[in-house]
Design an enzyme around this catalytic site. Structure first.
Site, mmCIF file in Angstrom:
data_model
loop_
_atom_site.group_PDB
_atom_site.id
_atom_site.type_symbol
_atom_site.label_atom_id
_atom_site.label_comp_id
_atom_site.label_asym_id
_atom_site.label_seq_id
_atom_site.Cartn_x
_atom_site.Cartn_y
_atom_site.Cartn_z
ATOM 1 N N LYS A 241 0.828 -1.204 0.000
ATOM 2 C CA LYS A 241 0.000 0.000 0.000
ATOM 3 C C LYS A 241 0.867 1.262 0.000
ATOM 4 O O LYS A 241 0.524 2.276 -0.610
ATOM 5 C CB LYS A 241 -0.933 0.003 1.207
ATOM 6 C CG LYS A 241 -2.106 -0.949 1.099
ATOM 7 C CD LYS A 241 -3.051 -0.748 2.265
ATOM 8 C CE LYS A 241 -4.335 -1.562 2.103
ATOM 9 N NZ LYS A 241 -4.107 -2.993 2.193
ATOM 10 N N GLU B 10 -2.481 7.195 7.602
ATOM 11 C CA GLU B 10 -3.076 8.188 6.719
ATOM 12 C C GLU B 10 -4.225 8.898 7.419
ATOM 13 O O GLU B 10 -4.832 8.368 8.359
ATOM 14 C CB GLU B 10 -3.557 7.561 5.417
ATOM 15 C CG GLU B 10 -4.648 6.530 5.555
ATOM 16 C CD GLU B 10 -5.030 5.914 4.218
ATOM 17 O OE1 GLU B 10 -6.215 5.592 4.050
ATOM 18 O OE2 GLU B 10 -4.153 5.758 3.344
ATOM 19 N N ARG C 159 -7.562 -8.227 -9.031
ATOM 20 C CA ARG C 159 -8.339 -9.458 -9.197
ATOM 21 C C ARG C 159 -9.781 -9.089 -9.454
ATOM 22 O O ARG C 159 -10.156 -7.908 -9.425
ATOM 23 C CB ARG C 159 -8.252 -10.314 -7.933
ATOM 24 C CG ARG C 159 -8.652 -9.521 -6.673
ATOM 25 C CD ARG C 159 -8.741 -10.381 -5.453
ATOM 26 N NE ARG C 159 -8.831 -9.617 -4.222
ATOM 27 C CZ ARG C 159 -9.920 -9.023 -3.754
ATOM 28 N NH1 ARG C 159 -11.053 -9.089 -4.447
ATOM 29 N NH2 ARG C 159 -9.912 -8.354 -2.621
#
Length: 668
Positions: free
Chosen positions: A116, A200, A292
């Site tokens: 990430k 974050e 995916r």
């Protein structure tokens, strides 16, 4: 196009892929663990091969064994589904190295999204909006605490290599940071093998909106509109819909362009999803790309009249995306689609996952408006080793309001007996003003969960009478068949109308509702009854049970209810809510309550992650004593009362069965 494909997955998604392959004339190979030897995906595939033990690490995560099966079976390609190995770049590389085709993106693209932190930096470089935060590799707790202060609270701690809502914590003050960091890192380490986190800014009352993207090997990348997934509980999606009721035409264009830019940044091919967090003012920020197919892909399929699995197969085989998709920057949506997931879980017990045999599983009939994507049928077992999803209900109609009504009808036609399920919770969800008014945000369910959980209430008199009628009519319909097994099928003693020599017939109907035993005395037969119970009476006329519906005149009012009755249960649905009753023996009843105040037991089979107390420690009521992991969740076990620990009977890493005594308190 391929002639044979192996599906490296199980359950609902494996069945989903098999259906498309069969329509295209592609032979399918299933793989299965010991626990899945009789599973539906095994029965549906053209051939199926065993790959190991019941735990995912011993079977569905064994890429080498799956590759060996692919070679031996003659499969040309592997579809990974979602979960397990679907986003494992090493597995994708191994598939290609074996001369087979991985039906998904290139391993290099996955690696760019596998972190990430790295993904966030990459997106910034390609002008995709990102949430301010810290993505550095230095994971010193003191540094992370300083960065948290710099970013400001509230903030989110996220596992850098995570997904599926695992390894995420919201922290609202500096005093909460250290404990949440430790918990997040531990969960990330257990789930993903790596404990790196990123920080974050937390966007208050955000919406979760994702864009379906598709790329081919000819340089084409498109987006296929958005899905809204803002109805979430503990970061797990509960309701998904397309299109989003929040997104305007202008916002869709801007977010779509950002989604395509994000996909181009990693040279993406095949199906993927770009997820955004969206503020109340329409400001949006990149969250991640899921490399995916997504669980919620059917809502996109229904609104765009596409088969995304077919597109995956064609792109993997080297075909270009259809020109009609490439020409248009966006594809107009046709109507509105909504998806819900039926789970074996108990909402009243903090959504504790369940397992066991599906004694009854009745789902609505598939139609133009209703789609069922499932991996189990009645009689199957929901295993303790995997996600407890039973099926996905997907509905479509021309408007959102009509689609919501379709979903209410689909849920009303659903009956699950065996492990507890979330059906009643979902029914309240699709009627809640925050959902019908399209104002829900990602934290709403967690803030207002009590609004979605039905409180135990006394059954209204007309419903109690209706339940008794259903039992009486069921008994009467079964009586002729039972009588035929005796020596005299015409004997009055074989009748189910309660007739007895010398006095009017009387039958006792015993029901359990919300833990309370209710006994009703019934006189009459063939749909005409006089019912008496403690504190109540009802007169019933012309009751009929036919085709899953009960109609009856109860105290002068004719009512029509959905009804299902068997030897153990009665289920009624009045169009707004379901009402469940258990059938009990008419003249025998005993109950006992376990003390439980001196013991902490395992609520289900699982693995002990850690224990926080030792023998002799003093604890307060509700204090955290241990953490166990079961069915992909961490469960916190707390003290049932204040006292002194007498014994801790488990060790971290130990696997325990349901109801095993883990910790004992000294008796008062």
């Amino acid at each position: 196009m391929f002639s044979k494909v192996l599906i490296a997955n199980r359950g609902e998604i494996a069945c989903r892929v098999i259906r498309t392959c069969r329509r295209l004339g592609i032979a399918t190979v299933a793989v299965y663990s010991e626990a899945d030897a009789t599973a539906q995906h095994v029965r549906l595939a053209d051939e199926a091969w065993p790959i190991g033990g019941s735990r995912p690490a011993d079977s569905y995560l064994r890429g080498d064994v799956i590759l060996d099966v692919a070679k031996k079976s003659g499969a040309q390609a592997i579809h990974p589904g979602y979960g397990f190995l679907s986003e494992n770049a090493d597995f994708a590389d191994a598939v290609e190295a074996a001369g087979l085709v991985f039906i998904g993106p290139a391993a290099a693209s996955m690696r760019k999204m596998g972190s990430k932190a790295g993904a966030k930096i990459l997106m910034q470089e390609h002008k995709v909006p990102v949430v301010p935060g810290y993505t550095g590799e230095d994971q010193d707790p003191a540094l992370l605490a300083r960065e948290a202060e710099r970013i400001g609270f509230p903030l989110m701690i996220k596992a850098a290599h995570g997904g599926g809502g695992k390894g995420m914590r919201i922290v609202r003050s500096s005093g909460e940071f250290a404990a949440n960091l430790e918990s997040c890192q531990r969960e990330a380490r257990n789930a993903f093998g790596r404990d790196r986190v990123l920080l974050e800014r937390y966007v208050e009352k955000p919406r979760h909106i994702e864009f379906q993207v598709f790329g081919d090997r000819h340089g084409n990348i498109v987006h296929l509109n958005e899905r809204e997934c803002s109805a979430q509980r503990r970061y797990q999606k509960v309701l998904e819909e397309a299109p989003s009721p929040f997104v305007s035409t202008e916002l869709r264009a801007r977010m779509g362009e950002a989604a395509v830019a994000a996909a181009r940044a990693i040279d993406y091919s095949n199906a993927g999803t770009v997820e955004f967090i969206v503020g109340q003012g329409g400001d949006f920020y990149f969250m991640e790309i899921n490399t995916r197919l997504q669980v919620e892909h059917p809502v996109t399929e229904l609104t765009l009249n596409l088969d995304l699995v077919e597109l995956q197969l064609r792109v993997a085989a080297g075909e270009a995306l259809p020109a009609s998709l490439v020409r248009n920057k966006s594809v107009p949506a046709d109507g509105h689609a909504i998806e819900l997931r039926l789970y074996a879980e108990d909402p009243a017990q903090n959504f504790l996952p369940g397992s066991g045999k599906l004694t009854t599983l009745r789902l609505p009939e598939p139609s133009r408006h209703v789609r069922i994507d499932g991996g189990v049928v009645e009689g199957d077992v929901v295993s303790i080793f995997y996600d407890p999803m039973i099926a996905k209900l997907i509905v479509w109609d021309t408007t959102r309001e009509a689609a919501l009504q379709r979903m209410r009808e689909a849920l009303a036609a659903t009956e699950i007996v065996g492990p507890k399920s979330n059906v009643e919770f979902l029914e309240r969800l699709v009627r809640h003003p925050a959902v019908t008014g399209a104002s829900i945000d990602t934290g709403y369910l967690d803030r207002h969960l009590d609004e979605f959980l039905p409180a135990a209430a006394e059954a209204p008199a007309h419903l109690l009478a209706a339940a008794a009628c259903a039992v009486l009519l069921d008994q009467e319909s079964a009586a002729p068949a039972l009588a035929a097994t005796g020596s005299d099928p015409y004997s009055p003693w074989a009748s189910a109308d309660g007739w007895r020599l010398g006095h009017p017939g009387k039958r006792v109907v015993a029901l359990l509702h919300a833990g309370e035993r209710l006994e009703l005395a019934a006189h009459g037969s063939a749909g005409d009854y006089s019912l008496d119970w403690k504190g109540g009476h009802a007169q019933v006329r012309n009751a009929r049970l036919d085709g899953g519906w009960l109609s009856a005149e109860i105290d002068g009012t004719v009512r029509r209810l959905r009804a299902a009755v068997d030897g153990g249960h009665v289920l009624l649905h009045d169009g707004n809510a379901r009402h469940s009753f258990e059938r009990a023996a008419a003249f025998a009843y005993s109950a006992s309550k376990s003390g439980g105040g001196d013991r902490v037991v395992a609520p289900m089979p699982g693995r002990i992650v850690l224990t926080r107390v030792n023998a002799g420690d003093s604890v307060s009521e509700g204090q955290e004593l241990a953490i166990m992991e079961a069915m992909k969740m961490e469960l916190t076990l707390r003290a049932p009362r204040a006292g002194v620990i007498a014994a801790v009977q488990v060790q971290p890493g130990e696997f325990v069965e349901a109801d095993a005594v883990l910790i004992r308190l000294e008796q008062n």
